[in-house]
Motif scaffolding. Structure first.
Motif, short mmCIF file in Angstrom:
data_model
loop_
_atom_site.label_atom_id
_atom_site.label_comp_id
_atom_site.label_asym_id
_atom_site.label_seq_id
_atom_site.Cartn_x
_atom_site.Cartn_y
_atom_site.Cartn_z
N ARG A 16 47.10 30.93 39.84
CA ARG A 16 46.13 31.56 40.75
C ARG A 16 46.59 32.95 41.17
O ARG A 16 45.78 33.85 41.31
CB ARG A 16 45.90 30.68 41.97
CG ARG A 16 45.19 29.38 41.66
CD ARG A 16 45.15 28.48 42.88
NE ARG A 16 44.48 29.13 43.98
CZ ARG A 16 43.23 28.87 44.36
NH1 ARG A 16 42.54 27.95 43.74
NH2 ARG A 16 42.69 29.52 45.37
N CYS A 17 47.89 33.14 41.35
CA CYS A 17 48.41 34.45 41.76
C CYS A 17 48.18 35.49 40.66
O CYS A 17 47.84 36.63 40.94
CB CYS A 17 49.88 34.36 42.13
SG CYS A 17 50.97 33.77 40.82
N VAL A 18 48.35 35.07 39.43
CA VAL A 18 48.14 35.98 38.30
C VAL A 18 46.68 36.42 38.24
O VAL A 18 46.38 37.60 38.09
CB VAL A 18 48.54 35.32 36.97
CG1 VAL A 18 48.18 36.20 35.79
CG2 VAL A 18 50.02 35.00 36.96
N LYS A 19 45.78 35.47 38.40
CA LYS A 19 44.35 35.79 38.37
C LYS A 19 43.98 36.74 39.50
O LYS A 19 43.27 37.72 39.29
CB LYS A 19 43.52 34.51 38.46
CG LYS A 19 42.05 34.75 38.33
CD LYS A 19 41.27 33.46 38.35
CE LYS A 19 39.78 33.77 38.25
NZ LYS A 19 38.96 32.58 38.34
N ALA A 20 44.49 36.47 40.70
CA ALA A 20 44.20 37.33 41.85
C ALA A 20 44.76 38.74 41.64
O ALA A 20 44.11 39.73 41.95
CB ALA A 20 44.76 36.72 43.13
N TYR A 30 51.48 38.69 35.21
CA TYR A 30 50.88 38.33 33.92
C TYR A 30 51.20 36.87 33.61
O TYR A 30 52.12 36.29 34.17
CB TYR A 30 51.40 39.24 32.81
CG TYR A 30 52.91 39.27 32.75
CD1 TYR A 30 53.60 38.35 31.96
CD2 TYR A 30 53.63 40.18 33.49
CE1 TYR A 30 54.98 38.36 31.92
CE2 TYR A 30 55.01 40.19 33.46
CZ TYR A 30 55.68 39.28 32.66
OH TYR A 30 57.04 39.28 32.64
N GLY A 31 50.43 36.30 32.73
CA GLY A 31 50.63 34.91 32.34
C GLY A 31 49.38 34.10 32.57
O GLY A 31 48.28 34.65 32.71
N HIS A 32 49.54 32.81 32.62
CA HIS A 32 48.44 31.88 32.82
C HIS A 32 49.03 30.57 33.33
O HIS A 32 50.24 30.48 33.56
CB HIS A 32 47.66 31.67 31.52
CG HIS A 32 48.54 31.37 30.34
ND1 HIS A 32 49.03 30.11 30.07
CD2 HIS A 32 49.07 32.18 29.40
CE1 HIS A 32 49.79 30.15 29.00
NE2 HIS A 32 49.84 31.40 28.58
N ARG A 33 48.22 29.56 33.50
CA ARG A 33 48.69 28.28 34.03
C ARG A 33 49.91 27.80 33.23
O ARG A 33 49.92 27.84 32.02
CB ARG A 33 47.57 27.24 33.97
CG ARG A 33 47.96 25.93 34.57
CD ARG A 33 46.75 25.00 34.60
NE ARG A 33 47.11 23.73 35.16
CZ ARG A 33 47.19 23.46 36.45
NH1 ARG A 33 46.93 24.40 37.32
NH2 ARG A 33 47.53 22.28 36.88
N GLU A 61 47.25 35.23 49.36
CA GLU A 61 46.03 34.64 49.91
C GLU A 61 45.58 33.43 49.11
O GLU A 61 45.10 32.46 49.68
CB GLU A 61 44.90 35.67 49.94
CG GLU A 61 44.99 36.63 51.09
CD GLU A 61 43.78 37.54 51.13
OE1 GLU A 61 43.38 37.88 52.26
OE2 GLU A 61 43.25 37.91 50.07
N VAL A 62 45.72 33.48 47.80
CA VAL A 62 45.21 32.38 46.97
C VAL A 62 46.24 31.28 46.74
O VAL A 62 45.90 30.23 46.20
CB VAL A 62 44.70 32.89 45.60
CG1 VAL A 62 43.55 33.87 45.80
CG2 VAL A 62 45.81 33.50 44.79
#
Length: 73
Positions: A16-20, A30-33, A61-62
């Motif tokens: 979630r931090c990467v997406k935010a 960078y990265g993903h789950r 926040e996320v």
């Protein structure tokens, strides 16, 4: 001053931090789950993203797990 992005053992690598972060213009993380930042990164541009620490950055926040800490020294 150095900036440090750190996660603790509460991090579940949800991504979630990467997406935010990538929804901002800085895109430091960078990265993903299951393949996202953990432990410690030195000198990220996080101090810019959160208006020099006057507001909570999007990654914090996320994060439902209170796993992210950003410091400057």
């Amino acid at each position: 001053m150095d900036t440090y992005f750190m996660t603790n053992s509460n991090c579940v690598h949800c991504g979630r931090c990467v997406k935010a972060c990538n929804e901002t213009r800085y895109k430091f993380l960078y990265g993903h789950r299951d393949d996202c930042p953990h432990e410690r990164h030195d000198n990220p541009p996080c101090h810019i993203c959160n208006d020099r620490f006057s507001k909570v950055p999007p990654c914090q926040e996320v994060c439902h797990y209170n796993a992210i800490r950003i410091t400057r020294s």
